[in-house]
Design a protein around this motif. Structure first.
Motif, PDB file in Angstrom:
ATOM      1  N   GLN A  75     -57.786  14.754  12.757  1.00 48.61           N
ATOM      2  CA  GLN A  75     -57.133  14.218  11.650  1.00 48.61           C
ATOM      3  C   GLN A  75     -56.366  14.108  10.990  1.00 48.61           C
ATOM      4  N   ARG A  76     -56.442  15.795  10.701  1.00 47.16           N
ATOM      5  CA  ARG A  76     -55.141  16.882  10.013  1.00 47.16           C
ATOM      6  C   ARG A  76     -53.856  17.000  10.717  1.00 47.16           C
ATOM      7  N   GLN A  77     -54.398  17.940  11.520  1.00 45.35           N
ATOM      8  CA  GLN A  77     -53.222  18.885  12.307  1.00 45.35           C
ATOM      9  C   GLN A  77     -53.594  18.770  13.569  1.00 45.35           C
ATOM     10  N   ALA A  78     -52.911  18.860  14.596  1.00 47.21           N
ATOM     11  CA  ALA A  78     -53.653  18.827  16.114  1.00 47.21           C
ATOM     12  C   ALA A  78     -53.258  20.138  16.340  1.00 47.21           C
ATOM     13  N   LEU A  79     -51.656  20.980  16.972  1.00 47.57           N
ATOM     14  CA  LEU A  79     -51.658  22.151  16.866  1.00 47.57           C
ATOM     15  C   LEU A  79     -50.312  23.009  15.648  1.00 47.57           C
ATOM     16  N   HIS A  80     -50.376  24.539  15.521  1.00 42.81           N
ATOM     17  CA  HIS A  80     -49.366  25.020  14.961  1.00 42.81           C
ATOM     18  C   HIS A  80     -48.184  25.263  15.605  1.00 42.81           C
ATOM     19  N   SER A  81     -47.974  25.309  13.995  1.00 43.05           N
ATOM     20  CA  SER A  81     -45.991  25.518  13.934  1.00 43.05           C
ATOM     21  C   SER A  81     -45.334  26.368  14.732  1.00 43.05           C
ATOM     22  N   GLN A  82     -46.527  27.771  15.201  1.00 47.90           N
ATOM     23  CA  GLN A  82     -46.348  28.977  15.637  1.00 47.90           C
ATOM     24  C   GLN A  82     -45.754  30.330  14.388  1.00 47.90           C
ATOM     25  N   ASP A  83     -45.444  29.222  13.738  1.00 44.23           N
ATOM     26  CA  ASP A  83     -44.761  30.836  12.504  1.00 44.23           C
ATOM     27  C   ASP A  83     -45.499  31.197  11.919  1.00 44.23           C
ATOM     28  N   LEU A  84     -45.969  30.069  10.890  1.00 44.77           N
ATOM     29  CA  LEU A  84     -47.149  29.851   9.796  1.00 44.77           C
ATOM     30  C   LEU A  84     -48.859  30.720  10.248  1.00 44.77           C
ATOM     31  N   LEU A  85     -49.284  31.499   9.403  1.00 44.67           N
ATOM     32  CA  LEU A  85     -50.572  32.065  10.132  1.00 44.67           C
ATOM     33  C   LEU A  85     -51.469  29.833  10.332  1.00 44.67           C
ATOM     34  N   ASP A  86     -51.887  30.407  11.070  1.00 48.52           N
ATOM     35  CA  ASP A  86     -53.601  29.162  11.201  1.00 48.52           C
ATOM     36  C   ASP A  86     -54.858  29.463  11.089  1.00 48.52           C
ATOM     37  N   PRO A  87     -55.574  29.190  10.315  1.00 45.06           N
ATOM     38  CA  PRO A  87     -56.382  29.762   9.030  1.00 45.06           C
ATOM     39  C   PRO A  87     -57.632  30.082  10.491  1.00 45.06           C
ATOM     40  N   LEU A  88     -57.420  28.655  10.909  1.00 42.08           N
ATOM     41  CA  LEU A  88     -59.652  28.355  12.313  1.00 42.08           C
ATOM     42  C   LEU A  88     -58.724  30.072  13.271  1.00 42.08           C
ATOM     43  N   ARG A  89     -57.615  30.096  14.000  1.00 40.67           N
ATOM     44  CA  ARG A  89     -57.647  30.959  15.113  1.00 40.67           C
ATOM     45  C   ARG A  89     -58.357  33.054  13.970  1.00 40.67           C
ATOM     46  N   ALA A  90     -58.190  32.813  12.464  1.00 43.22           N
ATOM     47  CA  ALA A  90     -58.598  33.534  11.771  1.00 43.22           C
ATOM     48  C   ALA A  90     -59.885  33.623  11.813  1.00 43.22           C
ATOM     49  N   MET A  91     -60.257  32.515  11.333  1.00 43.64           N
ATOM     50  CA  MET A  91     -62.054  32.407  11.557  1.00 43.64           C
ATOM     51  C   MET A  91     -63.174  32.979  12.910  1.00 43.64           C
ATOM     52  N   LEU A  92     -62.349  31.700  13.675  1.00 42.55           N
ATOM     53  CA  LEU A  92     -62.817  32.002  15.214  1.00 42.55           C
ATOM     54  C   LEU A  92     -62.514  33.821  15.859  1.00 42.55           C
ATOM     55  N   ALA A  93     -61.837  34.853  15.067  1.00 40.19           N
ATOM     56  CA  ALA A  93     -61.578  35.612  15.962  1.00 40.19           C
ATOM     57  C   ALA A  93     -62.671  36.971  14.795  1.00 40.19           C
ATOM     58  N   LYS A  94     -63.000  36.256  13.772  1.00 38.84           N
ATOM     59  CA  LYS A  94     -63.795  36.931  13.215  1.00 38.84           C
ATOM     60  C   LYS A  94     -65.163  36.612  13.248  1.00 38.84           C
ATOM     61  N   VAL A  95     -65.672  35.725  13.632  1.00 37.63           N
ATOM     62  CA  VAL A  95     -67.224  34.989  14.151  1.00 37.63           C
ATOM     63  C   VAL A  95     -67.061  35.653  15.934  1.00 37.63           C
ATOM     64  N   LEU A  96     -66.174  36.107  16.649  1.00 35.95           N
ATOM     65  CA  LEU A  96     -66.287  36.637  17.535  1.00 35.95           C
ATOM     66  C   LEU A  96     -66.570  38.255  17.592  1.00 35.95           C
ATOM     67  N   ALA A  97     -65.495  39.159  16.963  1.00 36.74           N
ATOM     68  CA  ALA A  97     -66.330  40.345  16.621  1.00 36.74           C
ATOM     69  C   ALA A  97     -67.315  39.961  16.061  1.00 36.74           C
ATOM     70  N   GLU A  98     -68.185  39.744  15.133  1.00 36.38           N
ATOM     71  CA  GLU A  98     -69.512  39.522  15.063  1.00 36.38           C
ATOM     72  C   GLU A  98     -70.610  39.138  16.209  1.00 36.38           C
ATOM     73  N   ILE A  99     -70.274  38.237  16.990  1.00 32.36           N
ATOM     74  CA  ILE A  99     -71.405  37.467  17.831  1.00 32.36           C
ATOM     75  C   ILE A  99     -70.805  38.837  19.275  1.00 32.36           C
ATOM     76  N   THR A 100     -69.719  39.177  19.663  1.00 32.67           N
ATOM     77  CA  THR A 100     -69.633  39.950  21.576  1.00 32.67           C
ATOM     78  C   THR A 100     -70.265  41.323  21.069  1.00 32.67           C
ATOM     79  N   PRO A 101     -70.479  42.005  22.085  1.00 31.90           N
ATOM     80  CA  PRO A 101     -71.442  43.493  22.046  1.00 31.90           C
ATOM     81  C   PRO A 101     -70.447  44.552  21.343  1.00 31.90           C
ATOM     82  N   GLY A 102     -70.787  45.723  21.209  1.00 36.78           N
ATOM     83  CA  GLY A 102     -70.595  46.228  20.039  1.00 36.78           C
ATOM     84  C   GLY A 102     -69.462  46.528  19.293  1.00 36.78           C
TER      85      GLY A 102
END
Length: 454
Positions: free
Chosen positions: A117-144
């Protein structure tokens, strides 16, 4: 002055436009009439024959019978799906391990719909927030100390990214993979995949790949030694913690730890392909946790997008990933890490944690394995072995023909299973981790019926 758009169309454009309107109208429908179902089935079969690949029709005949190759899937939910005629199937194939949180989990669907409803794909130029948030979560839940993520659209893309990352970090070009391995079919991933049928038409593949027997630590050690003696030092070892397409092959005790030790001794990276074993499938969030091993790079996909969006990831230690810091454009993808995919992955991880699905996979998987083994006990002439971990189960038969017949019989009784790409004698059981106990009982009961009918 208004323009009559239709008058500007060529005859072919008008015909295509009319066909598209009909298809879009079908997409809009929750239910279809018998006449519409007949039309959809005919269009599907004819479309595969004339415009997709007629080989798929022959493939479907090998796992169904009496014309059921024309069965057309239409809707899904929880751990089941329905065909166009309303027949319901317990999905024990699970899109080759896609539906860990079930078909169309409400939380995943809502996250994707809200993001759409807000945005489907990203512009490729600006920073996209969900990518940063997902990467943070993965750093927390993946091993070591796995920390940095690169997002992809599929498993083979994750493997490709991991191989390039290993090359750039190590400045080495030799990789060790294993027999019966499956890592994808793009050229780099195919170079690590072992099945000759998939490899031969595309030789020569990417040079530098050595294959050793899965589980044979002595052969792995000797290959490391030989590579070091010949100046072809190993960049990385690429392994599935549990081989999926190879026939649900579990590693020997301490094998992964011993491989980790060899990698450390020779300065090589350890890449674990958890495309199929990850996201709770084996009873832990990641199968590497079962074996108390931390890889340098982990590859994810399949269930990562919650069965709603194509999504994958490569997560690596900072020491390894920083080779991409100076130029983040060394390896890119247009759609990897797009907002819809990231929203699906975030919601998927939330569901896995909140509903404790990895733990549930361990418990239900043990129950499932026990039930299948009890049934098979009376049919040792047909069933060679039943093995697995969590809800990643393989049933191996004495020959291919029995496997085909069991797959057909299960489908006729409302259960979808399929063989593995490497070992056709083995059929897989990879249902949603949300599968109900009564559905497990139904699968076991129908398995018994099929074996008794052969």
């Amino acid at each position: 002055m208004s323009i009559n758009v239709n008058s500007q169309l060529t005859k072919k454009e008008a015909e295509v436009s009319e066909y598209l309107d009909k298809v879009l109208n079908i997409i809009e429908k929750k239910e279809v009439t018998a006449e519409e179902a007949k039309w959809i089935t005919e269009e599907t079969v004819n479309g595969f024959r004339e415009n997709v690949n007629p080989g798929f029709l022959e493939y479907r005949k090998t796992v169904t019978k009496d014309g059921q190759f024309a069965a057309v899937e239409w809707s899904d939910g929880d751990s089941c799906f329905k065909d166009l005629n309303g027949n319901e199937y317990i999905d024990c194939l699970g899109g080759f391990g896609i539906y860990n949180v079930g078909h169309r989990h409400p939380k995943v669907m809502k996250a994707v719909q809200d993001q759409l409803q807000r945005q489907a794909l990203h512009s490729q130029d600006l920073l996209d927030p969900l990518r940063a948030m997902l990467a943070k979560v993965l750093a927390e839940i993946t091993p070591g100390d796995l920390k940095y993520s690169f997002f992809t659209n599929s498993g083979t893309e994750s493997v490709e990214a991991a191989l390039k990352l290993a090359k750039m970090y190590s400045e080495r070009t030799t990789f060790i993979a294993t027999t019966k391995a499956f890592h994808g079919k793009s050229l780099g991933a195919l170079s690590a995949t072992s099945k000759n049928m998939f490899r031969k038409p595309f030789l020569p593949l990417v040079p530098g790949f050595r294959h050793v027997a899965f589980g044979d630590i002595d052969m792995m050690r000797k290959t490391f030694e030989a590579c070091a003696l010949t100046g072809e030092d190993v960049a990385a070892v690429l392994l599935e913690p549990i081989q999926g397409e190879g026939g649900i092959i579990l590693p020997p005790k301490d094998y992964l730890k011993e491989v980790r030790a060899l990698c450390d001794e020779y300065g090589a990276l350890m890449i674990l392909d958890e495309v199929q074993t990850g996201m709770g499938r084996t009873g832990k969030m990641f199968a590497s946790e079962l074996y108390d091993v931390v890889p340098d790079i982990i590859c994810l996909a399949k269930a990562f997008g919650g069965g709603v969006m194509p999504a994958g990831a490569v997560v690596a230690k900072e020491e390894v990933f920083k080779s991409w810091f100076p130029n983040p454009f060394m390896h890119t993808t247009t759609f990897g890490g797009n907002p819809l995919a990231c929203s699906a992955a975030l919601a998927t991880i939330s569901v896995l944690i909140e509903e404790q699905l990895p733990q549930r996979a361990a418990e239900v998987g043990e129950y499932f394995l026990q039930g299948l083994r009890e049934v098979a006990e009376a049919h040792k002439d047909k069933v060679l072995e039943i093995r697995g971990q969590g809800l990643m189960i393989g049933i191996e038969f004495h020959d291919d023909e029995v496997g085909y017949e069991v797959s057909k019989g299960m489908f006729d009784r409302g259960v979808l299973v399929a063989g593995t790409l490497i070992n056709s004698k083995t059929i897989r059981i990879e249902p949603a981790l949300t599968i109900k106990y009564e559905e497990v009982d139904a699968v076991i009961s129908r398995f018994k019926e099929v074996l008794e009918s052969l």
